[in-house]
Motif scaffolding. Structure first.
Motif, PDB file in Angstrom:
ATOM      1  N   ALA A 115       0.830  -1.211   0.000  1.00 45.81           N
ATOM      2  CA  ALA A 115       0.000   0.000   0.000  1.00 45.81           C
ATOM      3  C   ALA A 115       0.865   1.262   0.000  1.00 45.81           C
ATOM      4  N   THR A 116       2.020   1.189  -0.631  1.00 46.09           N
ATOM      5  CA  THR A 116       2.934   2.339  -0.589  1.00 46.09           C
ATOM      6  C   THR A 116       2.330   3.566  -1.257  1.00 46.09           C
ATOM      7  N   GLN A 117       1.793   3.405  -2.466  1.00 47.64           N
ATOM      8  CA  GLN A 117       1.230   4.561  -3.154  1.00 47.64           C
ATOM      9  C   GLN A 117       0.024   5.114  -2.402  1.00 47.64           C
ATOM     10  N   GLU A 118      -0.782   4.237  -1.834  1.00 46.62           N
ATOM     11  CA  GLU A 118      -1.948   4.688  -1.063  1.00 46.62           C
ATOM     12  C   GLU A 118      -1.506   5.522   0.143  1.00 46.62           C
ATOM     13  N   CYS A 119      -0.420   5.088   0.799  1.00 45.90           N
ATOM     14  CA  CYS A 119       0.078   5.848   1.943  1.00 45.90           C
ATOM     15  C   CYS A 119       0.694   7.174   1.506  1.00 45.90           C
ATOM     16  N   ILE A 120       1.387   7.158   0.386  1.00 43.66           N
ATOM     17  CA  ILE A 120       1.931   8.409  -0.157  1.00 43.66           C
ATOM     18  C   ILE A 120       0.791   9.395  -0.414  1.00 43.66           C
ATOM     19  N   ASP A 121      -0.277   8.914  -1.032  1.00 45.36           N
ATOM     20  CA  ASP A 121      -1.421   9.779  -1.337  1.00 45.36           C
ATOM     21  C   ASP A 121      -2.042  10.349  -0.065  1.00 45.36           C
ATOM     22  N   MET A 122      -2.099   9.526   0.993  1.00 47.97           N
ATOM     23  CA  MET A 122      -2.693   9.990   2.255  1.00 47.97           C
ATOM     24  C   MET A 122      -1.847  11.081   2.902  1.00 47.97           C
ATOM     25  N   VAL A 123      -0.552  10.813   3.065  1.00 48.30           N
ATOM     26  CA  VAL A 123       0.268  11.785   3.791  1.00 48.30           C
ATOM     27  C   VAL A 123       0.478  13.064   2.981  1.00 48.30           C
ATOM     28  N   ALA A 124       0.465  12.948   1.653  1.00 52.49           N
ATOM     29  CA  ALA A 124       0.685  14.127   0.808  1.00 52.49           C
ATOM     30  C   ALA A 124      -0.344  15.218   1.078  1.00 52.49           C
ATOM     31  N   GLN A 125      -1.556  14.819   1.454  1.00 50.24           N
ATOM     32  CA  GLN A 125      -2.611  15.795   1.729  1.00 50.24           C
ATOM     33  C   GLN A 125      -2.277  16.685   2.924  1.00 50.24           C
ATOM     34  N   TYR A 126      -1.441  16.149   3.844  1.00 48.99           N
ATOM     35  CA  TYR A 126      -1.209  16.844   5.113  1.00 48.99           C
ATOM     36  C   TYR A 126       0.189  17.446   5.238  1.00 48.99           C
ATOM     37  N   VAL A 127       1.058  17.179   4.280  1.00 49.88           N
ATOM     38  CA  VAL A 127       2.402  17.762   4.318  1.00 49.88           C
ATOM     39  C   VAL A 127       2.352  19.292   4.364  1.00 49.88           C
ATOM     40  N   PRO A 128       1.451  19.943   3.608  1.00 48.63           N
ATOM     41  CA  PRO A 128       1.374  21.405   3.710  1.00 48.63           C
ATOM     42  C   PRO A 128       1.032  21.910   5.116  1.00 48.63           C
ATOM     43  N   GLU A 129       0.425  21.039   5.938  1.00 50.25           N
ATOM     44  CA  GLU A 129       0.094  21.425   7.314  1.00 50.25           C
ATOM     45  C   GLU A 129       1.240  21.152   8.279  1.00 50.25           C
TER      46      GLU A 129
END
Length: 254
Positions: free
Chosen positions: A133-147
């Protein structure tokens, strides 16, 4: 000197020789062992090691995706109570695991999102488990990196492209014994990405490096992982130790 950034030394596999195992870790130059949480069944044993171990052992708190079941909200409540009572070095390990069982896929996503929110609220790094689930996890955390979300993809074993995506987010890569496996392809990844975003881990008692592959892993084997990386990058092992230790100190505010 080394930091083992991810080690389950509180697990039953070490019950009979915890003291000796930690002695070997110290003798190997491991100064600090970071302990990721799994679920409430092992919290107390983990906390006990913080107080009694002769090597510095520090706890994370989180819910492993393989422990996300019908009662996951109860587990999250226990974690929340711990967060309100004491300090931790990270939230984790959390993430997504679509290898063993996808029965609770939606619940895994909800549990991960809650733990991301805690990482932001308590200003702690997030320790990600991402099996199948690497890409799925990348997609999840990417949403919150700006925060301001930061963290590590523990036990990284993906492609150069995935490694680059993770590093572009400012996340680190936890590299363990798999780098010593001939067919893993991880050595080639390391050759391409260097050390800037690498931290060392054992994931003990799992994934022991060569020549101990298939046996119980332990923190004392961290130098074997470092030596493999040094060989791949054609640099002194001391430099691998120094850079990865500084990376861990930076990420976990040690």
């Amino acid at each position: 000197m080394y930091i083992d950034s991810h080690s389950h030394i509180y697990s039953n596999e070490f019950f009979n020789d915890t003291f000796e195992m930690l002695q070997r870790a110290g003798a190997a130059g491991v100064t600090t062992i970071l302990m990721p949480a799994i679920d409430s069944e092992t919290h107390e044993r983990m906390f006990e090691l913080e107080q009694t171990a002769q090597v510095r052992c520090l706890s994370m708190i989180g819910l492993h995706p393989c422990s996300v079941k019908e009662d996951y909200e109860k587990e999250l409540k226990i974690i929340e109570q711990h967060l309100q009572q004491r300090k931790f070095v990270a939230i984790g390990e959390t993430g997504l695991d679509f290898y063993w069982d996808v029965s609770y896929k939606e619940q895994q996503y909800r549990a991960l999102e809650k733990q991301i929110q805690w990482a932001l609220e308590y200003q702690l790094p997030l320790v990600i488990h991402s099996r199948n689930a690497t890409q799925e996890c990348i997609d999840m955390v990417a949403q919150y990196v700006p925060e301001g979300l930061r963290g590590v993809f523990h036990c990284f074993g993906g492609s150069i492209e995935e490694a680059q995506k993770i590093m572009n987010l400012g996340f680190f890569l936890g590299i363990g014994g798999v780098v010593t496996f001939k067919k893993s392809g991880l050595a080639e990844v390391i050759k391409n990405i260097g050390l800037e975003y690498v931290i060392l881990e054992t994931d003990a008692p799992y994934l022991a490096p060569v020549p101990h592959r298939g046996k119980r892993n332990e923190p004392a084997y961290i130098p074997l992982i470092a030596q493999k990386i040094a060989d791949v990058l054609e640099m002194p092992v001391e430099k691998v130790a120094a850079v990865t230790t500084e990376n861990s100190k930076k990420l976990f505010s040690l």
